[in-house]
Design a protein around this motif. Structure first.
Motif, PDB file in Angstrom:
ATOM      1  N   GLN A 263      53.864   8.639 -57.094  1.00  0.00           N
ATOM      2  CA  GLN A 263      52.841   9.161 -56.291  1.00  0.00           C
ATOM      3  C   GLN A 263      51.549   8.479 -56.450  1.00  0.00           C
ATOM      4  OE1 GLN A 263      51.764  13.079 -57.401  1.00  0.00           O
ATOM      5  NE2 GLN A 263      50.545  13.438 -55.635  1.00  0.00           N
ATOM      6  N   GLY A 264      51.186   8.101 -57.770  1.00  0.00           N
ATOM      7  CA  GLY A 264      50.079   7.687 -58.087  1.00  0.00           C
ATOM      8  C   GLY A 264      49.984   6.021 -57.626  1.00  0.00           C
ATOM      9  N   ILE A 265      51.120   5.314 -57.623  1.00  0.00           N
ATOM     10  CA  ILE A 265      51.127   3.939 -57.314  1.00  0.00           C
ATOM     11  C   ILE A 265      50.859   4.016 -55.332  1.00  0.00           C
ATOM     12  CG2 ILE A 265      52.795   2.103 -56.478  1.00  0.00           C
ATOM     13  CD1 ILE A 265      53.953   2.546 -59.182  1.00  0.00           C
ATOM     14  N   LYS A 266      51.374   4.907 -54.977  1.00  0.00           N
ATOM     15  CA  LYS A 266      51.128   5.051 -53.300  1.00  0.00           C
ATOM     16  C   LYS A 266      49.643   5.352 -53.076  1.00  0.00           C
ATOM     17  CE  LYS A 266      55.837   6.209 -52.047  1.00  0.00           C
ATOM     18  NZ  LYS A 266      56.829   6.829 -51.799  1.00  0.00           N
ATOM     19  N   ILE A 267      49.094   6.125 -53.567  1.00  0.00           N
ATOM     20  CA  ILE A 267      47.578   6.592 -53.654  1.00  0.00           C
ATOM     21  C   ILE A 267      46.785   5.350 -54.059  1.00  0.00           C
ATOM     22  CG2 ILE A 267      45.733   8.145 -54.427  1.00  0.00           C
ATOM     23  CD1 ILE A 267      47.716  10.209 -54.790  1.00  0.00           C
ATOM     24  N   GLY A 268      47.233   4.965 -55.175  1.00  0.00           N
ATOM     25  CA  GLY A 268      46.250   3.768 -55.601  1.00  0.00           C
ATOM     26  C   GLY A 268      46.321   2.546 -54.863  1.00  0.00           C
ATOM     27  N   MET A 269      47.201   2.008 -54.746  1.00  0.00           N
ATOM     28  CA  MET A 269      47.381   0.860 -53.724  1.00  0.00           C
ATOM     29  C   MET A 269      46.564   0.883 -52.412  1.00  0.00           C
ATOM     30  SD  MET A 269      49.301  -1.500 -55.413  1.00  0.00           S
ATOM     31  CE  MET A 269      48.458  -0.521 -56.780  1.00  0.00           C
ATOM     32  N   GLY A 270      46.783   2.188 -51.900  1.00  0.00           N
ATOM     33  CA  GLY A 270      45.895   2.440 -50.551  1.00  0.00           C
ATOM     34  C   GLY A 270      44.295   2.320 -50.736  1.00  0.00           C
ATOM     35  N   ASN A 271      44.171   2.476 -51.900  1.00  0.00           N
ATOM     36  CA  ASN A 271      42.549   2.799 -52.165  1.00  0.00           C
ATOM     37  C   ASN A 271      42.016   1.574 -52.938  1.00  0.00           C
ATOM     38  OD1 ASN A 271      41.922   5.236 -51.214  1.00  0.00           O
ATOM     39  ND2 ASN A 271      43.098   6.363 -52.633  1.00  0.00           N
ATOM     40  N   SER A 272      42.798   0.505 -52.976  1.00  0.00           N
ATOM     41  CA  SER A 272      42.157  -0.751 -53.421  1.00  0.00           C
ATOM     42  C   SER A 272      41.074  -1.093 -52.569  1.00  0.00           C
ATOM     43  CB  SER A 272      43.363  -1.861 -53.490  1.00  0.00           C
ATOM     44  OG  SER A 272      44.223  -1.529 -54.076  1.00  0.00           O
ATOM     45  N   LEU A 273      40.033  -1.879 -52.921  1.00  0.00           N
ATOM     46  CA  LEU A 273      39.065  -2.490 -52.249  1.00  0.00           C
ATOM     47  C   LEU A 273      39.400  -3.997 -51.946  1.00  0.00           C
ATOM     48  CD1 LEU A 273      35.947  -1.610 -54.405  1.00  0.00           C
ATOM     49  CD2 LEU A 273      36.396  -0.679 -51.992  1.00  0.00           C
ATOM     50  N   PHE A 274      40.235  -4.798 -52.833  1.00  0.00           N
ATOM     51  CA  PHE A 274      40.538  -6.020 -52.668  1.00  0.00           C
ATOM     52  C   PHE A 274      41.713  -6.098 -53.529  1.00  0.00           C
ATOM     53  CE2 PHE A 274      40.705 -10.637 -53.686  1.00  0.00           C
ATOM     54  CZ  PHE A 274      40.766 -10.964 -52.354  1.00  0.00           C
ATOM     55  N   ALA A 275      42.753  -7.080 -53.207  1.00  0.00           N
ATOM     56  CA  ALA A 275      43.861  -7.309 -54.008  1.00  0.00           C
ATOM     57  C   ALA A 275      44.325  -8.514 -53.606  1.00  0.00           C
ATOM     58  CB  ALA A 275      45.119  -6.465 -53.849  1.00  0.00           C
ATOM     59  N   VAL A 276      44.954  -9.367 -54.776  1.00  0.00           N
ATOM     60  CA  VAL A 276      45.516 -10.644 -54.445  1.00  0.00           C
ATOM     61  C   VAL A 276      46.857 -10.548 -55.301  1.00  0.00           C
ATOM     62  CG1 VAL A 276      44.513 -11.504 -56.623  1.00  0.00           C
ATOM     63  CG2 VAL A 276      45.263 -13.051 -54.904  1.00  0.00           C
ATOM     64  N   SER A 277      47.797 -10.935 -54.424  1.00  0.00           N
ATOM     65  CA  SER A 277      49.316 -11.049 -54.849  1.00  0.00           C
ATOM     66  C   SER A 277      49.837 -12.425 -54.857  1.00  0.00           C
ATOM     67  CB  SER A 277      50.154 -10.114 -53.971  1.00  0.00           C
ATOM     68  OG  SER A 277      49.786  -8.763 -54.089  1.00  0.00           O
TER      69      SER A 277
ATOM     70  N   ILE B  37      55.186 -12.600 -58.375  1.00  0.00           N
ATOM     71  CA  ILE B  37      55.154 -13.009 -59.790  1.00  0.00           C
ATOM     72  C   ILE B  37      53.674 -12.661 -60.375  1.00  0.00           C
ATOM     73  CG2 ILE B  37      56.719 -14.776 -59.511  1.00  0.00           C
ATOM     74  CD1 ILE B  37      54.348 -16.970 -59.057  1.00  0.00           C
ATOM     75  N   GLY B  38      52.772 -12.338 -59.810  1.00  0.00           N
ATOM     76  CA  GLY B  38      51.237 -11.826 -60.216  1.00  0.00           C
ATOM     77  C   GLY B  38      50.542 -11.152 -59.260  1.00  0.00           C
ATOM     78  N   MET B  39      49.481 -10.633 -59.763  1.00  0.00           N
ATOM     79  CA  MET B  39      48.497  -9.772 -58.964  1.00  0.00           C
ATOM     80  C   MET B  39      47.209  -9.515 -59.752  1.00  0.00           C
ATOM     81  SD  MET B  39      49.978  -5.801 -58.609  1.00  0.00           S
ATOM     82  CE  MET B  39      48.417  -5.557 -57.886  1.00  0.00           C
ATOM     83  N   GLY B  40      46.280  -8.947 -58.946  1.00  0.00           N
ATOM     84  CA  GLY B  40      45.129  -8.430 -59.571  1.00  0.00           C
ATOM     85  C   GLY B  40      44.470  -7.498 -58.488  1.00  0.00           C
ATOM     86  N   ARG B  41      43.757  -6.574 -58.793  1.00  0.00           N
ATOM     87  CA  ARG B  41      42.823  -5.790 -57.691  1.00  0.00           C
ATOM     88  C   ARG B  41      41.561  -5.455 -58.194  1.00  0.00           C
ATOM     89  NH1 ARG B  41      44.874  -0.153 -56.496  1.00  0.00           N
ATOM     90  NH2 ARG B  41      45.271  -0.126 -58.892  1.00  0.00           N
ATOM     91  N   VAL B  42      40.513  -4.978 -57.275  1.00  0.00           N
ATOM     92  CA  VAL B  42      39.339  -4.656 -57.546  1.00  0.00           C
ATOM     93  C   VAL B  42      39.289  -3.123 -57.039  1.00  0.00           C
ATOM     94  CG1 VAL B  42      36.713  -4.661 -56.988  1.00  0.00           C
ATOM     95  CG2 VAL B  42      38.238  -6.871 -57.340  1.00  0.00           C
ATOM     96  N   ILE B  43      39.016  -2.109 -57.836  1.00  0.00           N
ATOM     97  CA  ILE B  43      38.794  -0.742 -57.351  1.00  0.00           C
ATOM     98  C   ILE B  43      37.394  -0.441 -57.421  1.00  0.00           C
ATOM     99  CG2 ILE B  43      41.312  -0.339 -57.751  1.00  0.00           C
ATOM    100  CD1 ILE B  43      40.389   1.205 -60.423  1.00  0.00           C
ATOM    101  N   GLY B  44      37.073   0.720 -56.783  1.00  0.00           N
ATOM    102  CA  GLY B  44      35.531   1.250 -57.227  1.00  0.00           C
ATOM    103  C   GLY B  44      35.081   1.819 -56.113  1.00  0.00           C
ATOM    104  N   ASP B  45      33.639   2.153 -55.848  1.00  0.00           N
ATOM    105  CA  ASP B  45      33.039   2.700 -54.880  1.00  0.00           C
ATOM    106  C   ASP B  45      32.527   1.498 -53.892  1.00  0.00           C
ATOM    107  OD1 ASP B  45      30.764   1.467 -56.247  1.00  0.00           O
ATOM    108  OD2 ASP B  45      29.875   3.252 -56.884  1.00  0.00           O
ATOM    109  N   GLY B  46      32.658   0.115 -54.064  1.00  0.00           N
ATOM    110  CA  GLY B  46      32.431  -0.831 -53.388  1.00  0.00           C
ATOM    111  C   GLY B  46      30.787  -1.054 -53.415  1.00  0.00           C
ATOM    112  N   GLY B  47      29.923  -0.450 -53.964  1.00  0.00           N
ATOM    113  CA  GLY B  47      28.392  -0.632 -53.949  1.00  0.00           C
ATOM    114  C   GLY B  47      27.843  -0.820 -55.684  1.00  0.00           C
ATOM    115  N   CYS B  48      28.105   0.308 -56.261  1.00  0.00           N
ATOM    116  CA  CYS B  48      27.523   0.459 -57.531  1.00  0.00           C
ATOM    117  C   CYS B  48      28.412  -0.108 -58.830  1.00  0.00           C
ATOM    118  CB  CYS B  48      26.967   1.793 -57.842  1.00  0.00           C
ATOM    119  SG  CYS B  48      25.637   2.103 -56.597  1.00  0.00           S
TER     120      CYS B  48
END
Length: 139
Positions: free
Chosen positions: A33-47, A55-66
């Motif tokens: 459940q957490g994965i499905k919610i979290g992936m959908g709320n990513s600001l940016f991701a690279v796979s 084989i690798g990944m990273g994400r940016v999460i947050g409010d997008g401004g502050c």
């Protein structure tokens, strides 16, 4: 050392591949459940993919401004030591420089020895002025 071409995809992986990569890279598990919610709320991701496999990944999460946070930096162990962490960080930093306003606060939690990589991108330790803290919600 792997010789396959690495493909960069600027989107989150599917839930199954994300969970598998976290396990392979030694990161703590997350609920489905957490994965499905979290992936959908990513600001940016690279796979990163090789031969169709994540084989690798990273994400940016947050409010997008502050406030933004870099999370899920992971490279499969059989691909580590080839500069792929730098590839991921370059993608995330390009996004942050392009999309975030001045004075945005970007944080991350660094496992050692990966902290040495993040120092190269301008990240600094918060201690002793402040300390990172966390809470894991148990149900």
């Amino acid at each position: 050392m792997k010789e396959q071409q690495v493909r960069i995809v600027r989107e989150v992986p599917d839930a199954e591949n994300y969970a598998a990569l976290r396990k392979q890279a030694g990161l703590s598990p997350r609920s489905e459940q957490g994965i499905k919610i979290g992936m959908g709320n990513s600001l940016f991701a690279v796979s990163l993919y090789a031969g169709g496999e994540l084989i690798g990944m990273g994400r940016v999460i947050g409010d997008g401004g502050c406030f933004l946070q870099i999370v899920d930096i992971a490279v499969r162990p059989d691909y580590q030591g080839q500069g792929l962490g730098k590839v991921i960080m370059n993608e995330l930093m390009d996004y942050l420089k392009r999309e975030t306003p001045a004075d945005a606060y970007v944080s991350l939690i660094a496992d050692q020895p990966a902290d040495k990589l993040y120092l190269k991108y301008g990240f600094r330790y918060t201690a002793p002025d402040s300390l990172g803290m966390y809470l894991r919600i148990a149900k």
